[in-house]
Scaffold this active site. Structure first.
Site, mmCIF file in Angstrom:
data_model
loop_
_atom_site.group_PDB
_atom_site.id
_atom_site.type_symbol
_atom_site.label_atom_id
_atom_site.label_comp_id
_atom_site.label_asym_id
_atom_site.label_seq_id
_atom_site.Cartn_x
_atom_site.Cartn_y
_atom_site.Cartn_z
ATOM 1 N N GLU A 1 -40.144 -56.434 -72.213
ATOM 2 C CA GLU A 1 -41.176 -57.129 -72.997
ATOM 3 C C GLU A 1 -42.476 -56.347 -72.900
ATOM 4 O O GLU A 1 -42.490 -55.225 -72.392
ATOM 5 C CB GLU A 1 -41.339 -58.560 -72.493
ATOM 6 C CG GLU A 1 -41.544 -58.685 -71.018
ATOM 7 C CD GLU A 1 -41.242 -60.097 -70.487
ATOM 8 O OE1 GLU A 1 -40.763 -60.978 -71.214
ATOM 9 O OE2 GLU A 1 -41.501 -60.308 -69.294
ATOM 10 N N ASP B 1 -51.408 -60.834 -68.674
ATOM 11 C CA ASP B 1 -51.017 -60.130 -69.900
ATOM 12 C C ASP B 1 -52.188 -59.384 -70.527
ATOM 13 O O ASP B 1 -52.430 -59.491 -71.724
ATOM 14 C CB ASP B 1 -50.420 -61.105 -70.918
ATOM 15 C CG ASP B 1 -49.370 -62.015 -70.310
ATOM 16 O OD1 ASP B 1 -49.333 -63.203 -70.684
ATOM 17 O OD2 ASP B 1 -48.608 -61.548 -69.452
HETATM 18 C C1 6LW Z 1 -45.481 -62.993 -71.678
HETATM 19 C C2 6LW Z 1 -44.403 -62.095 -71.199
HETATM 20 C C3 6LW Z 1 -44.110 -62.675 -69.883
HETATM 21 O O1 6LW Z 1 -45.404 -63.174 -73.053
HETATM 22 O O2 6LW Z 1 -44.553 -63.936 -69.788
HETATM 23 O O3 6LW Z 1 -42.792 -62.853 -68.109
HETATM 24 C C4 6LW Z 1 -45.150 -64.294 -70.996
HETATM 25 N N1 6LW Z 1 -43.481 -62.098 -68.978
HETATM 26 O O4 6LW Z 1 -44.805 -60.732 -71.121
HETATM 27 C C5 6LW Z 1 -46.383 -65.128 -70.756
HETATM 28 O O5 6LW Z 1 -47.250 -64.489 -69.861
#
Ligand code: 6LW
Length: 502
Positions: free
Chosen positions: A191, A15
């Protein structure tokens, strides 16, 4: 093809978010239940990255002390505005959506303020917050909305899509109810939003497809920070899905203008291995790739592997521990101290199967890797371990009479023991490529667990490495290799780690 090394930052650093300030680049990544939390790496040339500190260095900044496995510091965004560094993050199943500030990215950072809903009742509920300002100074928090599992129709999405609120940063209060924004091309889990104002247009870049093999990055453009946004004709801009690329799961990116004026995208990825590239031993790492602009739209190049040279870490415990050392749900100085050139761990009855073990370690950064430690167990019992979480870890332990290797795999346990009547023992934990099976290479790597006692090497066990991969453990973190104590006191007089990505 980028000439930069990839991974950009080895070992579990998922991330990534990046900001450029006065010719320096600052990179922030997730740390979940580990402390200190949210490392900040800095670079001038985008090639050499120095870990300059962490956002969370004090109890209470994160709720990491009590979060469940996988909770904690998820997905930061780091920015610089009005002379200060800003970082927003969701402390998942911990404190909630937080805003940290600092004059210097190396710290100290603020205590972290909760960003609350307009009625002040509770934290804005979502993950992957982004922070951006318009020319008037209005602050926008854009995030991925979530539904609590109890609310879910099994056929309904768990994500509410990309949402946004304007926030008064003096009170950390939202100025309105969350509004929905463009949320991608329809892939699951929209996201990791980031807002950018570039050449008079506003861009909303997101991840979609989930952080596994379907991960992708898509982007949209609008006239203002609230949209409406129109998706790029070339979405998704980058994904490794269904490709033979050595770096998979590419997504969760952030854009920046690189040292030579070229646009770059930092993003997460994994380096899976096995016959079908099934197992990612190190977890999600930070990578970089080039971005080119055409007709007002960015294009993101496929992420190409360009491994760094191997490394050797030889720790001198007469000097303070460097910032790479991390512990689980507590800080390293709560579980160990330096004494007369040795690192001393004092057991408290916990083991690695507990939420807060007496354990201090470093990320495994190379696919082929060996750590050797010298322990004095005259006053206790302890060892060397590689950990994913409380249910998936492999350890080799000494108690002065014997050495024991154990593989804890999701509740299953296998152990191997050999007599070793000595208070000083060298323990070795290696990750090596698998011995090719008859048909095909069927796993990521193998752990080799051994001890050297009075000059005699005892090879105790070999354990299939697939069981400590992000896929098998369904983990957001990665392998952490460290020393631990389960009774009395254990003193570590040397730590040598060598690894490469061959
Ligand atoms: C993060 C999100 C994700 O907040 O996993 O699967 C979470 N995607 O972007 C933790 O890395």
């Amino acid at each position: 093809m980028t000439t930069l090394h990839n991974p950009l930052v080895n070992g579990f650093h998922p991330d990534p978010s990046i900001v450029a300030v006065d010719g320096w680049y600052y990179l922030a990544t997730s740390t979940f239940e580990y402390l200190p939390g949210i490392p900040i790496h800095r670079s001038k040339d985008f090639e050499t990255w120095e870990l300059i500190g962490h956002v969370a260095t004090r109890p209470g900044q994160l709720g990491a002390e009590s979060v469940p496995t996988g909770g904690g510091a998820w997905a930061p965004t780091i920015r610089h505005h009005d002379g200060r560094f800003h970082l927003v993050i969701t402390d998942a199943m911990g404190r909630g959506m937080l805003h940290f500030t600092a004059d210097d990215a190396a710290g100290p950072w603020s205590d972290g303020d909760l960003i609350v809903m307009a009625d002040g009742s509770e934290s804005v509920f979502g993950i992957d917050p982004d922070i951006a300002w318009d020319a008037d100074g209005t602050c926008y928090i854009t995030f991925s909305g979530l539904l609590l599992s109890g609310d879910l129709d099994p056929n309904a999405p768990t994500h509410l899509g990309i949402q946004q609120v304007r926030v008064d940063l003096d009170t950390h209060t939202a100025l309105e109810a969350p509004r929905s924004l463009w949320s991608g091309t329809g892939l699951m889990f929209p996201e990791a939003p980031h807002l950018y104002e570039i050449d008079g247009s506003w861009y909303l870049m997101i991840a979609e497809g989930g952080t596994e093999r379907g991960h992708a990055i898509s982007i949209a453009r609008g006239d203002g920070p609230e949209g409406p946004f129109e998706g790029a004709p070339g979405n998704p801009l980058v994904s490794a899905r269904s490709t033979p690329r050595p770096i998979q799961n590419t997504g969760h990116g952030d854009l920046v203008v690189g040292p030579d004026g070229r646009w770059l995208c930092v993003l997460l990825g994994v380096r899976p291995r096995s016959g079908t590239r099934a197992f990612s031993a190190l977890g999600r790492e930070t990578f970089v790739t080039e971005v080119t602009w055409r007709d007002g739209w960015p294009g993101i190049a496929p992420v190409e592997l360009n491994p760094r040279p191997g490394t050797r870490v030889d720790v001198d415990f007469s000097a303070p521990l460097d910032a790479e050392w991390i512990s689980v749900r507590r800080f390293p100085d709560e579980v160990c101290r330096r004494d007369d050139g040795r690192l001393v761990l004092t057991a408290d009855g916990s083991t690695l199967a507990d939420a807060r073990p007496v354990f201090v370690g470093r990320r495994q950064e190379h696919l082929t890797n060996e750590v050797t430690v010298r322990l004095d167990v005259s006053a206790g019992t302890g060892g060397l371990a590689v950990r994913y979480d409380e249910r998936f870890f492999v350890e080799i332990e000494a108690d002065g009479q014997s050495v024991t290797a154990r593989a804890h795999i999701g509740g299953l346990l296998q152990e191997w023991t050999a007599a070793a009547a000595s208070n000083v023992v060298d323990l070795h934990l290696a990750s090596r490529p698998p011995q090719a099976a008859a048909a095909m290479v069927t796993t990521s790597d193998e752990f080799h667990l051994a001890a050297t006692v009075d000059g005699t090497r005892i090879d105790l066990a070999r354990v299939d490495g697939r069981f400590l991969s992000s896929e098998v453990t369904e983990s957001f973190t990665g392998r952490v290799i460290g020393v631990y104590a389960v009774s009395g006191e254990v003193a570590v007089s040397s730590w040598v780690a060598e690894g490469h990505d061959g």
